[in-house]
Scaffold this motif. Structure first.
Motif, short mmCIF file in Angstrom:
data_model
loop_
_atom_site.label_atom_id
_atom_site.label_comp_id
_atom_site.label_asym_id
_atom_site.label_seq_id
_atom_site.Cartn_x
_atom_site.Cartn_y
_atom_site.Cartn_z
N ALA A 259 1.04 -1.24 0.09
CA ALA A 259 0.17 -0.04 -0.02
C ALA A 259 1.04 1.12 -0.16
CB ALA A 259 -0.99 -0.06 0.99
N LEU A 260 2.04 1.25 0.81
CA LEU A 260 2.79 2.28 0.73
C LEU A 260 3.42 2.43 -0.66
CD1 LEU A 260 4.30 4.60 2.50
CD2 LEU A 260 6.38 2.70 2.73
N TYR A 261 3.83 1.65 -1.23
CA TYR A 261 4.45 1.91 -2.72
C TYR A 261 3.24 2.46 -3.64
CZ TYR A 261 7.24 1.39 -6.94
OH TYR A 261 7.92 1.69 -8.03
N LYS A 262 2.10 1.84 -3.60
CA LYS A 262 1.01 2.39 -4.35
C LYS A 262 0.75 3.82 -3.94
CE LYS A 262 -0.80 -2.23 -5.17
NZ LYS A 262 -0.39 -2.60 -6.52
N HIS A 263 0.69 4.07 -2.60
CA HIS A 263 0.46 5.41 -2.58
C HIS A 263 1.47 6.59 -3.02
CE1 HIS A 263 -0.19 9.05 0.15
NE2 HIS A 263 1.08 8.97 0.63
N TYR A 264 2.76 6.25 -3.01
CA TYR A 264 3.76 7.10 -3.72
C TYR A 264 3.52 7.11 -5.09
CZ TYR A 264 6.75 8.25 0.06
OH TYR A 264 7.35 8.61 1.34
#
Length: 271
Positions: A259-264
């Protein structure tokens, strides 16, 4: 800060996310970003240059001539590009004294300032080892590569390079000779060669800060008796590295930091 990346065209979208996260979390820092690639075209480089300019930084394309590394051995599906990192001091401008190499499959989630200013203490490199809780891989790799002097088996995805010292101590002929002699033992050739020849001249750094392996959140958490939880990672880890075959930009990726990667990706307009 001087930053080095090497890649092929397939890693261009992840590189844009990595650079975007770096700019976002290092406000006010100007970067000189050196790109070594043998298949990025003019349009690709122009896009990267605009991204850098928009963030107060400069892009430098490092040209690799067709005859560069002629005679250098290749191993299985690894091309001569595997030597780009190891011989970076020969490829980059002579006035550079240090540079931080970062793999494109990473996120920069905090400031790079402390990492970049690390004292080499006479070493050629500074890097982190992904040894696991018991250090088994370090032991196995020492035997496989006969690198008994090395403190650990270092991951080459994040490398602070002492270019001044490398120019006098890292020799292409030594690297090519080792690759030719040990080609059957090499699994990740550039990383194996780094460890076998220069592991004992590499300063060991904390991987949970420098080069956090995103696959092993539970290992870091257990190994720290619960202190390195998700809040700790977000506050302290600088480079989050998505090692292995499964990558967070793939739709079927499952991991603690998906989720963190997709957020970025979305924050930076790269999705």
């Amino acid at each position: 800060m001087n930053i080095l990346v090497t890649l092929d065209k397939n890693y261009l979208p992840p590189l844009r996310v990595m650079l975007g996260s770096m700019f976002l979390n290092n406000k006010g820092t100007a970067f000189d970003i050196y790109v070594i690639s043998n298949d990025l075209d003019q349009k690709d480089m122009e896009g990267l240059s605009i991204l850098c300019q928009d963030n107060g930084s400069r892009l430098h394309s490092v040209r690799i001539e067709n005859n560069t590394f002629d005679g250098a051995p290749t191993i299985r599906y690894y091309t001569k590009a595997m030597y780009y990192r190891l011989l970076a001091a020969d490829l980059l401008p002579e006035e550079l004294d240090r540079i931080l190499y970062i793999d494109p499959d990473t996120l920069i989630i905090n400031s790079l300032a402390d990492i970049y200013s690390t004292d080499f203490k006479g070493n050629l490199f500074a890097a982190a080892s992904h040894s696991g809780l018991l250090g088994v891989s370090d032991y196995v790799n020492r035997i496989r590569l006969s690198a008994y002097e090395a403190e650990g088996y270092f991951n080459s995805g994040v490398l602070l390079m002492n270019l001044t010292a490398m120019r006098s101590q890292v020799k292409a002929q030594d690297i090519f000779a080792y690759a030719k002699k040990n080609k059957k033992q090499l699994i990740l050739p550039d990383q194996d060669i780094l460890n076998a020849l220069y592991g004992h001249k590499t300063l060991a750094m904390d991987d949970s800060i420098w080069n956090y392996d995103a696959r092993y959140f539970e290992g870091y958490w257990l190994g720290s008796q619960g202190s390195k939880d998700m809040d700790w990672v977000m506050d302290n880890t600088v480079i989050l590295h998505f090692c292995g075959k499964n990558k967070p930009w793939s739709k079927d990726y499952v991991g603690f930091f998906s989720a963190l990667y997709k957020h970025y990706q979305r924050l930076l307009g790269e999705k």
